[in-house]
Design a protein around this motif. Structure first.
Motif, short mmCIF file in Angstrom:
data_model
loop_
_atom_site.label_atom_id
_atom_site.label_comp_id
_atom_site.label_asym_id
_atom_site.label_seq_id
_atom_site.Cartn_x
_atom_site.Cartn_y
_atom_site.Cartn_z
N VAL A 40 -12.17 -8.28 18.77
CA VAL A 40 -11.15 -8.06 19.79
C VAL A 40 -10.02 -7.18 19.24
N ALA A 41 -9.58 -7.47 18.04
CA ALA A 41 -8.41 -6.76 17.50
C ALA A 41 -8.74 -5.37 16.97
N TYR A 42 -9.91 -5.21 16.39
CA TYR A 42 -10.26 -3.94 15.73
C TYR A 42 -11.63 -3.46 16.17
N ALA A 43 -11.89 -3.45 17.45
CA ALA A 43 -13.22 -3.12 17.97
C ALA A 43 -13.70 -1.75 17.54
N GLU A 44 -12.80 -0.79 17.44
CA GLU A 44 -13.22 0.57 17.08
C GLU A 44 -13.65 0.68 15.62
N ASN A 45 -13.27 -0.29 14.79
CA ASN A 45 -13.62 -0.26 13.37
C ASN A 45 -14.72 -1.24 12.99
N VAL A 46 -15.23 -2.00 13.94
CA VAL A 46 -16.19 -3.05 13.63
C VAL A 46 -17.60 -2.54 13.93
N ALA A 47 -18.46 -2.67 12.94
CA ALA A 47 -19.88 -2.38 13.14
C ALA A 47 -20.57 -3.66 13.61
N TYR A 48 -21.67 -3.49 14.29
CA TYR A 48 -22.48 -4.62 14.75
C TYR A 48 -21.70 -5.56 15.68
N ILE A 49 -21.01 -4.99 16.64
CA ILE A 49 -20.24 -5.81 17.58
C ILE A 49 -21.17 -6.77 18.34
N GLU A 50 -22.34 -6.27 18.75
CA GLU A 50 -23.26 -7.13 19.50
C GLU A 50 -23.71 -8.32 18.67
N GLY A 51 -23.95 -8.10 17.39
CA GLY A 51 -24.35 -9.19 16.51
C GLY A 51 -23.27 -10.24 16.36
N LEU A 52 -22.03 -9.79 16.18
CA LEU A 52 -20.92 -10.74 16.05
C LEU A 52 -20.70 -11.51 17.33
N VAL A 53 -20.81 -10.85 18.47
CA VAL A 53 -20.64 -11.54 19.74
C VAL A 53 -21.76 -12.54 19.96
N GLY A 54 -22.99 -12.17 19.62
CA GLY A 54 -24.12 -13.10 19.75
C GLY A 54 -23.94 -14.34 18.89
N LEU A 55 -23.52 -14.15 17.64
CA LEU A 55 -23.29 -15.30 16.77
C LEU A 55 -22.11 -16.15 17.24
N ALA A 56 -21.06 -15.50 17.71
CA ALA A 56 -19.91 -16.24 18.23
C ALA A 56 -20.29 -17.04 19.48
N ILE A 71 -28.52 -12.21 15.30
CA ILE A 71 -29.15 -11.83 14.03
C ILE A 71 -30.03 -10.61 14.21
N TYR A 72 -30.72 -10.52 15.34
CA TYR A 72 -31.54 -9.34 15.60
C TYR A 72 -30.68 -8.07 15.61
N TYR A 73 -29.50 -8.14 16.21
CA TYR A 73 -28.64 -6.95 16.26
C TYR A 73 -28.17 -6.54 14.87
N PHE A 74 -28.06 -7.51 13.95
CA PHE A 74 -27.74 -7.15 12.57
C PHE A 74 -28.93 -6.53 11.85
N ALA A 75 -30.12 -7.02 12.13
CA ALA A 75 -31.30 -6.64 11.34
C ALA A 75 -32.17 -5.56 11.98
#
Length: 128
Positions: A34-50, A96-100
């Motif tokens: 949320v705070a640094y979306a433009e600098n975060v890689a694998y946003i889909e993976g983080l959202v899926g895990l969250a 995890i799939y979005y990370f891998a």
């Protein structure tokens, strides 16, 4: 009323601590997105895990309410909790799939082998 129920049941206290820890972990996963979306890689993976952690938290919270007798209308609590846990598992798998996914190669028919210059191993164990 809720505090009395928690203090009267040690399992409820542990469940409450677990719920708080899961909510904290969820917030810690989502904060950079949320705070640094433009600098975060694998946003889909983080959202899926969250989302998986959030659903697991919901499952524990529903179980805590059912065990405390605060939600007597859920006669099929096992089905409800199992369904929520299934959703958490699927979200976690998707995260995890979005990370891998960039490391998964399904085009090849063979496993890659690595050539090394190392000699020895189990096949040379009798060479004394």
């Amino acid at each position: 009323m809720v505090v009395d129920v928690l203090l009267g049941n040690p399992r409820a206290v542990v469940s409450s601590i677990q719920i708080a820890a899961l909510l904290t972990a969820t917030a810690l996963l989502l904060y950079p997105v949320v705070a640094y979306a433009e600098n975060v890689a694998y946003i889909e993976g983080l959202v899926g895990l969250a989302l998986a952690l959030l659903l697991l938290t919901l499952s524990n919270f529903v179980g805590l309410l059912i065990d405390a007798g605060l939600v007597p209308s859920l006669d099929r609590s096992v089905f409800v909790r199992t369904s929520i846990n299934l959703g958490a598992s699927l979200c976690g798998t998707a995260g995890i799939y979005y990370f891998a996914r960039q490391f998964i190669d399904t085009a090849g028919d063979e496993f890659p082998t690595a050539e090394t210059e190392h000699t020895g191993g189990f096949e040379d164990a009798d060479d004394d």
